[in-house]
Scaffold this active site. Structure first.
Site, mmCIF file in Angstrom:
data_model
loop_
_atom_site.group_PDB
_atom_site.id
_atom_site.type_symbol
_atom_site.label_atom_id
_atom_site.label_comp_id
_atom_site.label_asym_id
_atom_site.label_seq_id
_atom_site.Cartn_x
_atom_site.Cartn_y
_atom_site.Cartn_z
ATOM 1 N N LYS A 171 0.813 -1.195 0.000
ATOM 2 C CA LYS A 171 0.000 0.000 0.000
ATOM 3 C C LYS A 171 0.853 1.253 0.000
ATOM 4 O O LYS A 171 0.394 2.350 -0.310
ATOM 5 C CB LYS A 171 -0.855 0.026 1.283
ATOM 6 C CG LYS A 171 -1.768 -1.145 1.446
ATOM 7 C CD LYS A 171 -2.399 -1.119 2.867
ATOM 8 C CE LYS A 171 -3.014 -2.435 3.191
ATOM 9 N NZ LYS A 171 -3.437 -2.514 4.609
ATOM 10 N N ASP A 224 14.675 -0.879 0.747
ATOM 11 C CA ASP A 224 15.487 -1.123 1.937
ATOM 12 C C ASP A 224 16.516 -2.205 1.595
ATOM 13 O O ASP A 224 17.542 -1.909 0.993
ATOM 14 C CB ASP A 224 14.523 -1.521 3.062
ATOM 15 C CG ASP A 224 15.188 -1.679 4.406
ATOM 16 O OD1 ASP A 224 16.257 -1.104 4.616
ATOM 17 O OD2 ASP A 224 14.625 -2.385 5.264
ATOM 18 N N LYS A 255 17.291 3.388 0.882
ATOM 19 C CA LYS A 255 18.243 3.092 1.972
ATOM 20 C C LYS A 255 19.353 2.217 1.387
ATOM 21 O O LYS A 255 19.360 0.999 1.569
ATOM 22 C CB LYS A 255 17.541 2.326 3.102
ATOM 23 C CG LYS A 255 16.603 3.155 3.963
ATOM 24 C CD LYS A 255 16.032 2.275 5.071
ATOM 25 C CE LYS A 255 15.063 3.026 5.954
ATOM 26 N NZ LYS A 255 14.343 2.103 6.877
ATOM 27 N N ASP A 283 3.973 3.251 6.419
ATOM 28 C CA ASP A 283 3.360 2.944 7.715
ATOM 29 C C ASP A 283 4.321 2.378 8.751
ATOM 30 O O ASP A 283 5.398 1.886 8.431
ATOM 31 C CB ASP A 283 2.255 1.905 7.515
ATOM 32 C CG ASP A 283 2.819 0.494 7.286
ATOM 33 O OD1 ASP A 283 3.680 0.343 6.391
ATOM 34 O OD2 ASP A 283 2.431 -0.430 8.009
HETATM 35 P P1 IMP Z 1 12.867 -4.456 1.141
HETATM 36 O O1 IMP Z 1 13.514 -3.509 0.162
HETATM 37 O O2 IMP Z 1 12.532 -5.789 0.530
HETATM 38 O O3 IMP Z 1 13.673 -4.623 2.381
HETATM 39 O O4 IMP Z 1 11.489 -3.914 1.606
HETATM 40 C C1 IMP Z 1 11.019 -2.664 1.295
HETATM 41 C C2 IMP Z 1 9.709 -2.494 2.030
HETATM 42 O O5 IMP Z 1 9.956 -2.519 3.445
HETATM 43 C C3 IMP Z 1 9.091 -1.139 1.758
HETATM 44 O O6 IMP Z 1 8.230 -1.186 0.642
HETATM 45 C C4 IMP Z 1 8.359 -0.871 3.043
HETATM 46 O O7 IMP Z 1 7.087 -1.479 3.023
HETATM 47 C C5 IMP Z 1 9.195 -1.538 4.089
HETATM 48 N N1 IMP Z 1 10.102 -0.566 4.748
HETATM 49 C C6 IMP Z 1 11.437 -0.467 4.620
HETATM 50 N N2 IMP Z 1 11.940 0.532 5.365
HETATM 51 C C7 IMP Z 1 10.877 1.103 5.981
HETATM 52 C C8 IMP Z 1 10.741 2.223 6.895
HETATM 53 O O8 IMP Z 1 11.694 2.907 7.276
HETATM 54 N N3 IMP Z 1 9.477 2.491 7.312
HETATM 55 C C9 IMP Z 1 8.387 1.773 6.912
HETATM 56 N N4 IMP Z 1 8.472 0.747 6.060
HETATM 57 C C10 IMP Z 1 9.700 0.394 5.603
#
Ligand code: IMP
Ligand code: MG
Length: 182
Positions: free
Chosen positions: A45, A105, A133, A161
């Site tokens: 979302k 992330d 990040k 969120d």
């Molecule tokens: P990743 O890149 O697979 O680790 O996941 C990315 C997802 O993790 C994003 O779309 C968010 O839903 C969630 N996410 C990563 N960092 C944050 C944060 O600082 N706050 C809230 N959600 C986060």
């Protein structure tokens, strides 16, 4: 109330608006002479608010679609195993695809998603994220359009969120530690 949970505002509404216009300009320039249909895919979302602002700055014919994914693991640790909860309604074969994310992330979610979309014979697949990040990256993924590089801090607002809350904040902010260390 929500305001008392906020530690610092990282990006104001005005800063976000300016960045969205900048990104839209880059995207407009990139796709302006393309002959293929462009499908912009928002990842639910979190990317909903960003997508809504971004597409209104796009001076291109676009199709809009959404995917919802859930990653197995805890709310703060992504496992890299992703389940598609809502798939595309549109076909992307022979079309240009722009994935719109709120925040990248570890990159594991998008790694899985792009691998999945890669099997559908799109003409091209590009990624746009409002927040990045880089420091936390575990999976190699090319990100084509990046809004802000941010440090390894947990943020909320502008669609993003914590425990399904704070998505409606018009700015991006860090939360006080006591809020998520329950
Ligand atoms: P990743 O890149 O697979 O680790 O996941 C990315 C997802 O993790 C994003 O779309 C968010 O839903 C969630 N996410 C990563 N960092 C944050 C944060 O600082 N706050 C809230 N959600 C986060
Ligand atoms: Mg997300």
């Amino acid at each position: 109330m929500m305001k008392q949970d906020i530690k610092d505002v990282m990006f104001t509404k005005e800063e976000i608006d300016a960045k969205v216009r900048e990104l839209a300009k880059e995207i407009n320039e990139h796709y302006q002479n393309r002959s293929k249909d462009l499908v912009v895919i928002g990842i639910l979302k979190g990317a909903n608010v960003f997508l809504a602002d971004l597409i209104r700055q796009l001076d291109l014919p676009v199709y809009i679609d959404f995917m919802a994914v859930s990653s197995y693991g805890t709310s703060t640790k992504s496992s890299g195993v992703v389940k598609i909860m809502k798939d595309l309604d549109l076909e992307i074969e022979n079309r240009d695809v722009l994935i719109v994310e709120d925040i990248i992330d570890t990159g594991l979610t998008l790694k899985y998603l792009t691998q999945n979309l890669n099997t559908r014979n799109a003409n091209s697949i590009k990624i746009c994220t409002l927040l990045n990040k880089e420091y936390r990256r575990m999976a190699e993924i090319p990100v084509d359009f990046i809004g802000f590089e941010i440090p390894d801090e947990f943020i909320v607002g502008y669609g993003i969120d914590f425990a399904e809350q704070y998505r409606n904040l018009p700015y991006i902010a860090t939360l006080k530690e006591e809020v998520y260390q329950e």
